[in-house]
Design a protein around this motif. Structure first.
Motif, short mmCIF file in Angstrom:
data_model
loop_
_atom_site.label_atom_id
_atom_site.label_comp_id
_atom_site.label_asym_id
_atom_site.label_seq_id
_atom_site.Cartn_x
_atom_site.Cartn_y
_atom_site.Cartn_z
N SER A 4 59.38 13.19 6.29
CA SER A 4 58.99 12.13 7.07
C SER A 4 58.12 11.23 6.43
O SER A 4 57.66 12.23 5.03
CB SER A 4 58.76 12.53 8.88
N LYS A 104 66.00 5.87 4.06
CA LYS A 104 66.98 5.85 5.27
C LYS A 104 68.52 6.85 4.39
O LYS A 104 69.43 7.37 4.91
CB LYS A 104 67.51 5.33 5.36
N ASN A 107 68.09 10.12 4.20
CA ASN A 107 67.66 10.97 5.23
C ASN A 107 66.05 10.95 6.07
O ASN A 107 65.51 11.99 6.08
CB ASN A 107 68.96 11.92 5.82
N CYS A 108 65.49 10.28 4.83
CA CYS A 108 64.41 10.48 5.31
C CYS A 108 63.82 9.56 6.43
O CYS A 108 63.99 8.91 6.02
CB CYS A 108 63.72 10.08 4.19
N SER A 109 63.25 10.35 7.88
CA SER A 109 62.79 9.35 8.71
C SER A 109 61.47 8.22 8.71
O SER A 109 60.43 9.36 7.83
CB SER A 109 62.04 10.26 10.00
N TYR A 111 57.70 6.33 9.93
CA TYR A 111 57.31 5.97 11.41
C TYR A 111 55.85 4.81 10.85
O TYR A 111 55.52 4.83 9.73
CB TYR A 111 56.30 7.28 12.02
N THR A 135 61.34 4.14 12.98
CA THR A 135 61.99 5.08 14.53
C THR A 135 60.77 4.36 15.21
O THR A 135 60.89 3.88 16.43
CB THR A 135 61.60 6.75 14.17
N TYR A 159 57.63 14.60 17.51
CA TYR A 159 59.15 14.45 16.29
C TYR A 159 59.10 15.69 15.84
O TYR A 159 60.45 16.18 15.43
CB TYR A 159 58.54 13.35 15.73
#
Length: 216
Positions: A4, A104, A107-109, A111, A135, A159
């Motif tokens: 993330s 994305k 698959n790195c979120s 914020y 997100t 999260y």
């Protein structure tokens, strides 16, 4: 692996400088119209404290004014910032969307944690369609302490984040990372200071450099 990324907004994703000066001049012209200000707009002083929550901004810039005047100024300033955003006078920093696409893909979120107010952040997110990647966006208004470290902690808890980095241009961002056991990535952009960036784990001159730091 970093799973993330928590980004600051002003001076990191959004080129606040493009609307800051005119909005601050608008606010102090408003004060002049009320006979509550004489002299020049304290732009240089604001640059020195850029990144702190707005209540602290007005305490610093208007130390002799009442809370009522500060609140009026704050509301007017926010209104002008949002109007300038909606009229397209601001801009994102180069490569924001390219980096978001990359994060994305691996698959790195994503914020956002900002000292900006909720309405202001919503205006930026909406105008630039950042919700296509982000997100959730968090404002310092959501935290009673008005402390960036506590705001980042709220994201981590909500999260269940374990491996993450905080990307920002000021000491509050670096400290928020360190206080939460996260990687601190400093942005050497408009409002950055060398003594603050020295405390980061990494320093970048362009957001595109995140692609070499955050790898699958």
């Amino acid at each position: 692996m970093v799973q993330s990324i928590i980004f600051d907004m002003d001076g990191t994703l959004f080129q606040t400088d493009k609307i800051l000066e005119r909005s601050l001049h608008d606010a102090f012209n408003y004060l002049r119209s009320l006979n509550n200000w004489e002299g020049e707009t304290p732009l240089a002083q604001y640059r020195e404290i850029m990144g702190v929550p707005l209540p602290q901004v007005w305490e610093t810039l208007l130390p002799l004014h009442s809370n009522e005047v500060r609140e009026l100024t704050d509301a007017f300033f926010l209104e002008r910032l949002i109007e300038h955003i909606k009229s397209g006078q601001g801009d994102l920093y180069p490569n924001v969307k390219e980096v978001f696409d990359y994060l994305k893909e691996i698959n790195c979120s994503i914020y956002i944690a900002s000292n900006g107010l909720t309405q202001y952040l919503k205006a930026i997110v909406s105008y630039y369609h950042l919700d296509d990647w982000v997100t959730e966006t968090f404002s310092i208004q959501q935290i009673q302490s008005l402390n960036k470290s506590d705001l980042v902690r709220a994201i981590v808890v909500k999260y269940g984040i374990t491996d993450a980095a905080v990307v920002g241009d000021r000491l509050s961002d670096i400290k928020a990372a360190k206080d939460n056991g996260l990687i601190a990535i400093g942005c050497n952009f408009d409002f950055a200071r060398d003594d603050e960036l020295a405390q980061a784990d990494y320093v970048i001159d362009d957001l595109i450099e995140l692609k070499s730091i955050v790898t699958p």
